[in-house]
Write an enzyme that holds these catalytic residues in place. Structure first.
Site, PDB file in Angstrom:
ATOM      1  N   ARG A 157       0.812  -1.221   0.000  1.00 21.56           N
ATOM      2  CA  ARG A 157       0.000   0.000   0.000  1.00 21.56           C
ATOM      3  C   ARG A 157       0.845   1.271   0.000  1.00 21.56           C
ATOM      4  O   ARG A 157       0.396   2.331   0.419  1.00 21.56           O
ATOM      5  CB  ARG A 157      -0.951   0.001   1.197  1.00 21.56           C
ATOM      6  CG  ARG A 157      -1.916  -1.184   1.181  1.00 21.56           C
ATOM      7  CD  ARG A 157      -2.986  -1.082   2.246  1.00 21.56           C
ATOM      8  NE  ARG A 157      -3.849  -2.250   2.257  1.00 21.56           N
ATOM      9  CZ  ARG A 157      -4.873  -2.438   1.431  1.00 21.56           C
ATOM     10  NH1 ARG A 157      -5.150  -1.520   0.535  1.00 21.56           N
ATOM     11  NH2 ARG A 157      -5.600  -3.531   1.504  1.00 21.56           N
ATOM     12  N   ASP A 299      -7.436 -16.477 -12.407  1.00 22.64           N
ATOM     13  CA  ASP A 299      -8.105 -16.396 -11.110  1.00 22.64           C
ATOM     14  C   ASP A 299      -9.524 -16.927 -11.274  1.00 22.64           C
ATOM     15  O   ASP A 299     -10.301 -16.415 -12.084  1.00 22.64           O
ATOM     16  CB  ASP A 299      -8.127 -14.950 -10.619  1.00 22.64           C
ATOM     17  CG  ASP A 299      -8.684 -14.810  -9.210  1.00 22.64           C
ATOM     18  OD1 ASP A 299      -9.855 -15.185  -8.997  1.00 22.64           O
ATOM     19  OD2 ASP A 299      -7.953 -14.326  -8.332  1.00 22.64           O
ATOM     20  N   HIS A 302     -12.343 -14.346 -10.431  1.00 21.01           N
ATOM     21  CA  HIS A 302     -12.427 -13.311 -11.455  1.00 21.01           C
ATOM     22  C   HIS A 302     -13.073 -13.855 -12.730  1.00 21.01           C
ATOM     23  O   HIS A 302     -13.906 -13.177 -13.354  1.00 21.01           O
ATOM     24  CB  HIS A 302     -11.034 -12.765 -11.769  1.00 21.01           C
ATOM     25  CG  HIS A 302     -10.381 -12.083 -10.618  1.00 21.01           C
ATOM     26  ND1 HIS A 302      -9.072 -11.646 -10.639  1.00 21.01           N
ATOM     27  CD2 HIS A 302     -10.863 -11.760  -9.382  1.00 21.01           C
ATOM     28  CE1 HIS A 302      -8.777 -11.086  -9.491  1.00 21.01           C
ATOM     29  NE2 HIS A 302      -9.849 -11.138  -8.701  1.00 21.01           N
ATOM     30  N   HIS A 336      -5.006 -18.724  -9.484  1.00 20.85           N
ATOM     31  CA  HIS A 336      -5.440 -18.250  -8.171  1.00 20.85           C
ATOM     32  C   HIS A 336      -6.752 -18.959  -7.841  1.00 20.85           C
ATOM     33  O   HIS A 336      -7.718 -18.866  -8.604  1.00 20.85           O
ATOM     34  CB  HIS A 336      -5.641 -16.739  -8.156  1.00 20.85           C
ATOM     35  CG  HIS A 336      -4.377 -15.970  -8.006  1.00 20.85           C
ATOM     36  ND1 HIS A 336      -4.288 -14.618  -8.258  1.00 20.85           N
ATOM     37  CD2 HIS A 336      -3.140 -16.359  -7.603  1.00 20.85           C
ATOM     38  CE1 HIS A 336      -3.059 -14.213  -8.028  1.00 20.85           C
ATOM     39  NE2 HIS A 336      -2.337 -15.252  -7.626  1.00 20.85           N
ATOM     40  N   ASP A 349     -15.317  -8.394  -7.743  1.00 21.05           N
ATOM     41  CA  ASP A 349     -14.103  -9.077  -7.274  1.00 21.05           C
ATOM     42  C   ASP A 349     -14.263  -9.332  -5.775  1.00 21.05           C
ATOM     43  O   ASP A 349     -13.732  -8.601  -4.942  1.00 21.05           O
ATOM     44  CB  ASP A 349     -12.887  -8.198  -7.555  1.00 21.05           C
ATOM     45  CG  ASP A 349     -11.578  -8.878  -7.176  1.00 21.05           C
ATOM     46  OD1 ASP A 349     -11.617 -10.004  -6.660  1.00 21.05           O
ATOM     47  OD2 ASP A 349     -10.515  -8.272  -7.393  1.00 21.05           O
TER      48      ASP A 349
END
Length: 403
Positions: A157, A299, A302, A336, A349
């Site tokens: 972050r 993923d 997703h 994923h 998501d």
């Protein structure tokens, strides 16, 4: 008035009050002999201060080598000295590895379906914490019974991160080697701030710099894969231009750092993100100069949110057939593993624990028995929740689905 009372003779009374307390003389004697117990005969405040100064100077001369010799050491100083002494006497890396193995052995890491785990061509793991050092990620992965793992290489972050010291990199490499994790089954993840498709020049440039720094870290750690979210045009440019920008950032990073393959993650088609459609992933790959260093991570959440119904019997088969036609299975480098809180095609998501979402256990049974997922890292990114304090149960569940 000097505070000595009316009718007094201040000069004489002052001299009488501090007989033998010649501060100039005391300071001179202390300078010549700092450990001497030169204390005035009266004046408790000055006596305590001088005694304290003498003790402090004596403590400095001892250089904290023998804390026990101090009569009444300050607790904070003792802790600080102890920590410093531990750093100076840091164990060799070999002993750290041994310590890591002993830490792992303290847990029950053997999956219930051990025979399936050992014979399977599936390398299931989880995204794990790096708290305590990057090498701790390998220890945690071993503890939960993983055969692969994902991690952040620093804070996810912030634009800036500390330089990775070679000592920490070597410790990570040795720990992974000792615990049996090959680099091809380790999938670092990019920070959330990175957006190589940003229409804002400053964000795009910072993202390019970040990617170079992250790939350098991979190279230093001996890792060969690096997963990124492709990016977002934030509604300010055509998708085609966004895809070209993303490819430009990757090409730039490839020129700066050797060996590491950038892995594009498919997205959920949420908002202005790109990569939710296989054609968009292909559009990025088409603009990559060195195609031997680009890949895709699929993923499951997703893909489901983008409209691929993996809960159906033929859902996974249909998705992989389309992927092969549009992108090419040769670019598939990782998976994923996430169930979905949202329904198929929701474009949200929202990850869910395996079997608790709309893909369901049967959907993941198809995943775990799909031969096109053999010999690549399959990383859980599911949330910690009731009954799932870590990923060990989900790893065991997934292996139990193997035929």
């Amino acid at each position: 008035m000097d505070g000595h009372g009316e009718g007094s003779t201040p000069a004489k009374k002052h001299k009488k009050k501090v007989p033998g307390c010649d501060t100039v003389k005391i300071r001179k004697e202390k300078k010549e002999n700092p450990t001497s117990d030169v204390v005035p005969k009266s004046g408790s405040y000055k006596r305590q201060r001088i005694k304290k100064e003498a003790t402090a100077e004596q403590s400095e001369e001892q250089n904290t080598e023998d804390i026990s010799t101090n009569l009444k050491p300050d607790k904070c100083k003792v802790r600080s000295q102890t920590k410093r002494k531990k750093r100076e006497l840091r164990k060799p890396d070999d002993e750290n590895i041994k310590e890591a193995e002993e830490e792992v052995e303290a847990f029950d890491t053997i999956p219930k379906h051990l025979h399936l785990w050992m014979s399977s061509h599936k390398y299931v793991g989880a995204h794990v914490s790096i708290q305590g050092g990057l090498w701790k990620a390998a220890v945690e992965a071993k503890r939960i019974g993983a055969r692969a793992f994902g991690l952040f290489l620093g804070s996810q972050r912030t634009w800036n991160s500390k330089t990775l010291e070679e000592e920490a990199a070597e410790k990570f490499r040795k720990t992974c080697s000792e615990l049996g994790f090959e680099s091809r089954y380790i999938l670092p993840h990019s920070p959330y701030l990175m957006n190589l498709g940003s229409p804002k020049p400053d964000v795009f440039e910072k993202s390019r710099v970040m990617l170079v720094r992250e790939l350098n870290r991979c190279h230093q750690l001996g890792l060969t894969l690096y997963n990124i979210h492709p990016g977002s045009h934030v509604g300010a440019m055509p998708v085609k231009k966004c895809l070209e920008l993303i490819a430009d950032g990757i090409n730039y990073a490839h020129l700066q750092v050797p060996d590491v393959t950038v892995v594009l993650e498919n997205m959920s088609c949420q908002g202005s993100t790109v990569g939710g459609r296989f054609e968009e992933l292909r559009g990025i790959i088409d603009h990559i100069s060195d195609k031997s260093r680009i890949g895709v991570c699929l993923d499951t959440c997703h893909a489901f949110a983008a409209g691929h119904n993996l809960s159906e019997d033929t859902g996974l088969q249909n998705m992989l057939d389309e992927f092969n036609k549009v992108v090419g299975l040769s670019y598939l480098k990782a998976v994923h593993l996430n169930d979905s809180k949202g329904k198929v095609g929701c474009r949200l998501d929202r990850h869910e624990n395996i079997g608790r979402g709309h893909i369901g256990v049967e959907g993941f049974r198809q995943v775990m028995n799909e031969p096109r997922f053999n010999e690549i890292p399959m990383i859980l990114e599911t949330p910690y929740s009731s009954g799932y304090e870590d990923h060990s149960k989900e790893i065991d569940l997934l292996y139990s689905l193997c035929a």
